[in-house]
Every structure is written in structure tokens, then in C-alpha cells.
Scaffold this motif. Structure first.
Motif, PDB file in Angstrom:
ATOM      1  N   SER A  26      -7.870  14.259  13.642  1.00  0.00           N
ATOM      2  CA  SER A  26      -7.497  14.578  12.179  1.00  0.00           C
ATOM      3  C   SER A  26      -6.813  16.031  12.032  1.00  0.00           C
ATOM      4  O   SER A  26      -5.744  15.889  11.249  1.00  0.00           O
ATOM      5  N   THR A 162       0.373   7.082   8.594  1.00  0.00           N
ATOM      6  CA  THR A 162      -0.721   6.858   9.723  1.00  0.00           C
ATOM      7  C   THR A 162      -1.890   7.910   9.355  1.00  0.00           C
ATOM      8  O   THR A 162      -3.032   7.719  10.336  1.00  0.00           O
ATOM      9  N   THR A 164      -5.643   8.790   7.621  1.00  0.00           N
ATOM     10  CA  THR A 164      -6.711   8.058   7.323  1.00  0.00           C
ATOM     11  C   THR A 164      -7.585   9.155   6.339  1.00  0.00           C
ATOM     12  O   THR A 164      -8.116   9.768   6.920  1.00  0.00           O
ATOM     13  N   ASN A 176     -15.839   5.489   5.626  1.00  0.00           N
ATOM     14  CA  ASN A 176     -14.553   5.520   5.926  1.00  0.00           C
ATOM     15  C   ASN A 176     -14.069   4.008   6.081  1.00  0.00           C
ATOM     16  O   ASN A 176     -12.982   3.711   6.506  1.00  0.00           O
ATOM     17  N   ASN A 179     -11.053   2.890   3.888  1.00  0.00           N
ATOM     18  CA  ASN A 179      -9.726   3.634   4.083  1.00  0.00           C
ATOM     19  C   ASN A 179      -8.741   3.418   5.111  1.00  0.00           C
ATOM     20  O   ASN A 179      -9.079   4.145   6.366  1.00  0.00           O
ATOM     21  N   ASP A 180      -7.870   2.644   4.843  1.00  0.00           N
ATOM     22  CA  ASP A 180      -7.036   2.213   5.873  1.00  0.00           C
ATOM     23  C   ASP A 180      -5.545   3.025   5.805  1.00  0.00           C
ATOM     24  O   ASP A 180      -5.051   3.239   4.829  1.00  0.00           O
ATOM     25  N   ALA A 181      -5.132   3.387   7.227  1.00  0.00           N
ATOM     26  CA  ALA A 181      -3.762   4.128   7.232  1.00  0.00           C
ATOM     27  C   ALA A 181      -2.823   3.257   6.867  1.00  0.00           C
ATOM     28  O   ALA A 181      -2.797   2.024   6.790  1.00  0.00           O
ATOM     29  N   SER A 182      -1.602   3.657   6.856  1.00  0.00           N
ATOM     30  CA  SER A 182      -0.240   3.027   6.568  1.00  0.00           C
ATOM     31  C   SER A 182       0.734   3.451   7.458  1.00  0.00           C
ATOM     32  O   SER A 182       0.649   4.605   7.758  1.00  0.00           O
ATOM     33  N   TYR A 199      -7.421   3.702  -3.821  1.00  0.00           N
ATOM     34  CA  TYR A 199      -6.243   2.806  -3.399  1.00  0.00           C
ATOM     35  C   TYR A 199      -5.724   1.739  -4.300  1.00  0.00           C
ATOM     36  O   TYR A 199      -4.800   1.018  -4.161  1.00  0.00           O
TER      37      TYR A 199
END
Length: 207
Positions: A26, A162, A164, A176, A179-182, A199
Motif C-alpha cells: 500500500s 488498482t 484497495t 477489507n 473493497n475491490d480495486a479497479s 461504493y
């Protein structure tokens, strides 16, 4: 009390670091984003100072609401406040909510509540919250600009592709899991006592 707690928590968080692969990744991602000068990459270090050159353009939610960023101005069609959604404009780190502003350009005050009578509906000066994600239980891994509104912060949150986020309000063992990255940068609007990515109120760049 909530604002005092928040400031204390953020202060402790900025000085605390823990070892581990998640925290290291992170921190590395945040540092990479902050130093990236590409025009199409969300720059968190710039955003938290009121420089929005890395997020220029129009952003849209699935409900059709928009956030338009031009120069150092952010115009939102449905900013989240304790009194409901309202158009708002941020210039640098100063926000104006016309429907909650008096004829003198100052935030209106509460008149019909004994507990909060005389309290401004919002603060024009926005506070920037950010953290590298070193402490996964109380860190954000995104940048939040917040206007204090009675008992919470009306927020605009910036999350690079990318990334999260670590939402500090969920302290369960699965904090967590949702909580998806994109693969694209995103902006979120929310209200809460602490920085928190919601979200359900997600904006993506369309132009």
C-alpha cells in the motif's frame, strides 16, 4: 466529541506503522501515485493541496449525477450533506453549497434544534485526510476532502486505479473483504464521522 476523536485517531495513525506485505504494498502504491506526473494518473499529493490538474474532466455516477473538474474547481451536482444532496463547488480547498449559504456568503446556521442551534450547516474550509495504509485498521489508502457538517464530514474521496481502500469504520476481521480495486480511477461522495469509501456512490471518468 466525534471530531475530536477523529483528529486524534488521524494523528496517531500518521505516526504509526506496522510491518507486513499488505502495508508495504500500500505504501509503495501511494508513493508511486504521488510521484507520477502523468496527466491521466490521479495524483493524491496534489489533490490534498487543492491541485486538481490530474483529474480534469467529467465524472459520472450510475445514477447520472456528475462531477466536473476544470482547473482547480470541482463542481458536483449531488454533494452529500446532512441535509440531503445538494449542488456544490470546491475551489482549491474551499467549498460552497449555495442552498446552505446565506446572503453574506457564509454557511447558514441551525435555528430549530436545541442541541445544535447556532451551529453552521457546514464548514467552507475543507480538511484533507490521507494515509499510506501502514496501519490497515485505521488508515485510508486514498485521499478524503471533508467539510464538517454538524456531527460528521461530508466527503469527496479520491481512489487511484488498482488501489484497495482501507475503510477505518469497519474493524471486523473481514474489514477489507468488500473493497475491490479497479482498473480505473474513481471518485466517491459520502458522509461519515471518519473517511470512508462508499461504493454505492461511485463516479468514473467519462471524458
Amino acid at each position: 466529541m466525534s471530531s475530536v476523536f477523529l483528529l486524534t485517531a488521524c494523528s496517531k495513525n500518521e505516526n504509526q506503522g506496522t510491518k507486513g506485505s499488505k502495508s508495504s504494498q500500500s505504501s509503495s502504491k501511494l508513493a508511486a501515485s504521488s510521484s507520477d506526473s502523468s496527466d491521466d494518473s490521479m495524483n493524491l499529493d496534489e489533490i490534498k493541496t487543492g491541485d486538481y490538474s490530474s483529474i480534469q474532466g467529467t465524472w459520472k455516477s450510475k445514477e447520472g449525477e456528475t462531477i466536473v473538474v476544470k482547473n482547480n474547481t470541482i463542481k458536483m451536482s449531488a454533494f452529500k450533506t446532512m441535509s440531503g444532496d445538494a449542488p456544490a463547488t470546491i475551489k482549491g480547498l474551499t467549498i460552497n453549497i449555495p442552498s446552505q449559504t446565506d446572503a453574506n456568503g457564509k454557511p447558514k446556521v441551525i435555528e430549530d434544534d436545541n442541541d445544535y442551534k447556532g451551529t453552521p450547516l457546514y464548514t467552507k474550509k475543507m480538511r484533507a485526510f490521507s494515509d499510506s495504509g501502514n496501519n490497515s485498521k485505521l488508515s485510508y489508502n486514498f485521499v478524503c476532502l471533508g467539510s464538517y457538517t454538524i456531527t460528521a464530514y461530508s466527503q469527496i474521496d479520491f481512489l487511484p486505479a488498482t488501489f484497495t481502500p482501507y475503510n477505518s469504520q469497519d474493524e471486523s476481521s473481514n474489514y477489507n473483504s468488500y473493497n475491490d480495486a479497479s482498473d480505473v480511477d474513481r471518485i466517491f461522495l459520502n458522509t461519515g464521522q471518519e473517511p470512508d469509501v462508499d461504493y454505492s456512490i461511485e463516479y468514473k471518468k467519462i471524458e
